[in-house]
Design an enzyme around this catalytic site. Structure first.
Site, PDB file in Angstrom:
ATOM      1  N   HIS A 243       0.824  -1.217   0.000  1.00 13.04           N
ATOM      2  CA  HIS A 243       0.000   0.000   0.000  1.00 13.04           C
ATOM      3  C   HIS A 243       0.858   1.267   0.000  1.00 13.04           C
ATOM      4  CE1 HIS A 243      -3.540   2.428   1.552  1.00 13.04           C
ATOM      5  NE2 HIS A 243      -2.554   3.170   2.022  1.00 13.04           N
ATOM      6  N   GLU A 244       1.804   1.327   0.898  1.00 11.80           N
ATOM      7  CA  GLU A 244       2.618   2.543   0.997  1.00 11.80           C
ATOM      8  C   GLU A 244       3.434   2.784  -0.265  1.00 11.80           C
ATOM      9  OE1 GLU A 244       1.921   4.522   3.219  1.00 11.80           O
ATOM     10  OE2 GLU A 244       0.898   3.232   4.641  1.00 11.80           O
ATOM     11  N   HIS A 247       1.487   4.542  -2.825  1.00 15.03           N
ATOM     12  CA  HIS A 247       1.530   6.007  -2.681  1.00 15.03           C
ATOM     13  C   HIS A 247       2.846   6.558  -3.242  1.00 15.03           C
ATOM     14  CE1 HIS A 247      -2.055   6.393  -0.286  1.00 15.03           C
ATOM     15  NE2 HIS A 247      -1.582   5.769   0.753  1.00 15.03           N
TER      16      HIS A 247
END
Ligand SMILES: [Zn+2]
Length: 327
Positions: A243-244, A247
């Protein structure tokens, strides 16, 4: 303050409370437009009182109700304008000399293990968890768990272990975080620096969005026990890292913007009014077509619930790579 107390509580409390899901958000409270951020919020770390642009993933009961990285509509407009400008710059550069537009990318990864001491509780997680995390990333970004195939693969170049009590736990938006990253970050815009440790405010992780000027803050911070096989119940299959890094490659949360507007800027992720936690099958919070994308890596559900990026997200990440991070 760190995660650990909460994690223990949750674990003991049992599944019901779990809700602690991580809020993966991106929020940034005071986000600084990439263009003007310069020294202010270099990487966008998530949060921070000072406001940066990162994206944090947090657990549901977390002290920080909003992750530092959720973006306001204004911040999204600024980021989108910056991306367009970066693409124009690249196009001009290519016309003149050379940057190549890439279709596939292998990202060099340097992992900084921040430790308080030599115990596991003090942050000394084994290399095996780190290599497992890299495997999880490669599977996820290759579409190996059921999602779209992206252009990205990850190559672990180095594990850097650092014992420094003033950097542990890692506090989002703090001067200590800035000091840590300034001291440790290596490589160019294409190098992924991952910082592992116990984190502040029940966060699972946070990240910086890409910027035209490389900042020493650039990188991803991830809760050490969220790695595959770690102790963060419901969040220990490695998807916080997935997920990170999403980003870091310019993806927003699937709930960005709620039901209206351009949402997360990707057409094949149905609109979603708010973050989803745990694994609420059938959730449908917007009248627009499509159920909420709770299985998407950019939502906040349990690791066991999320398994995919979409074709639109894959395209968005590659566009951003070519605009910001490609050599
Ligand atoms: Zn997030």
């Amino acid at each position: 303050m760190g995660l650990r107390p909460n994690l223990l509580t949750r674990r003991v409390a049992g599944v019901a409370l779990t809700t602690l899901a991580l809020l993966l958000s991106t929020a940034a409270v005071g986000v600084v437009p990439a263009a003007s951020a310069s020294s202010a919020a270099p990487g966008g770390a998530c949060s921070g009182p000072a406001g940066s642009q990162a994206n944090a993933r947090a657990k549901p009961g977390a002290a920080a109700l909003h992750e530092p990285n959720e973006l306001t509509a204004k911040q999204v407009r600024e980021r989108d304008a910056d991306l367009a400008a970066a693409l124009r710059e690249r196009a001009n550069y290519r016309a003149g000399a050379g940057a190549t537009t890439l279709a596939t990318v292998t990202i060099p990864v340097v992992v900084h293990v921040i430790q308080e001491n030599s115990t596991r509780a003090g942050g000394n997680i084994p290399d095996s968890l780190i290599t497992s995390q890299i495997s999880v990333l490669n599977q996820a970004y290759a579409g190996g768990t059921g999602g779209a195939t992206t252009a990205f693969a990850f190559r672990l170049d180095k594990i850097n272990r650092v014992t420094n009590t003033s950097w542990y736990p890692i506090v989002d938006g703090s001067s200590a975080e800035r000091s840590m990253k300034s001291s440790l970050r290596v490589g160019g815009k294409n190098t992924l620096n991952i910082y592992l440790g116990e984190l502040s405010d029940d966060l699972l992780g946070w990240a910086t969005f890409p910027q035209r000027n490389l900042s020493s803050m650039d990188g991803v911070v991830v809760l050490n026990e969220s790695l595959p096989g770690g102790t963060a119940t419901n969040y220990n299959q490695g998807d916080t890292g997935t997920h990170e890094i999403g980003h870091w490659l310019n993806l927003y949360h699937t709930f960005q913007g709620g039901c209206g507007g351009s949402g997360d800027g990707v057409s094949d992720t149905p609109a979603e009014a708010s973050p989803a936690y745990q694994c609420p099958t059938g959730r449908n919070t917007c009248s627009a077509t499509g159920l909420d994308p709770i299985t998407n890596f950019m939502d906040y559900t349990y690791d066991s619930c999320m398994y995919q990026f979409t074709t639109g997200q894959a395209s968005r990440m590659l566009t951003a790579w070519n605009a910001y991070r490609a050599a």
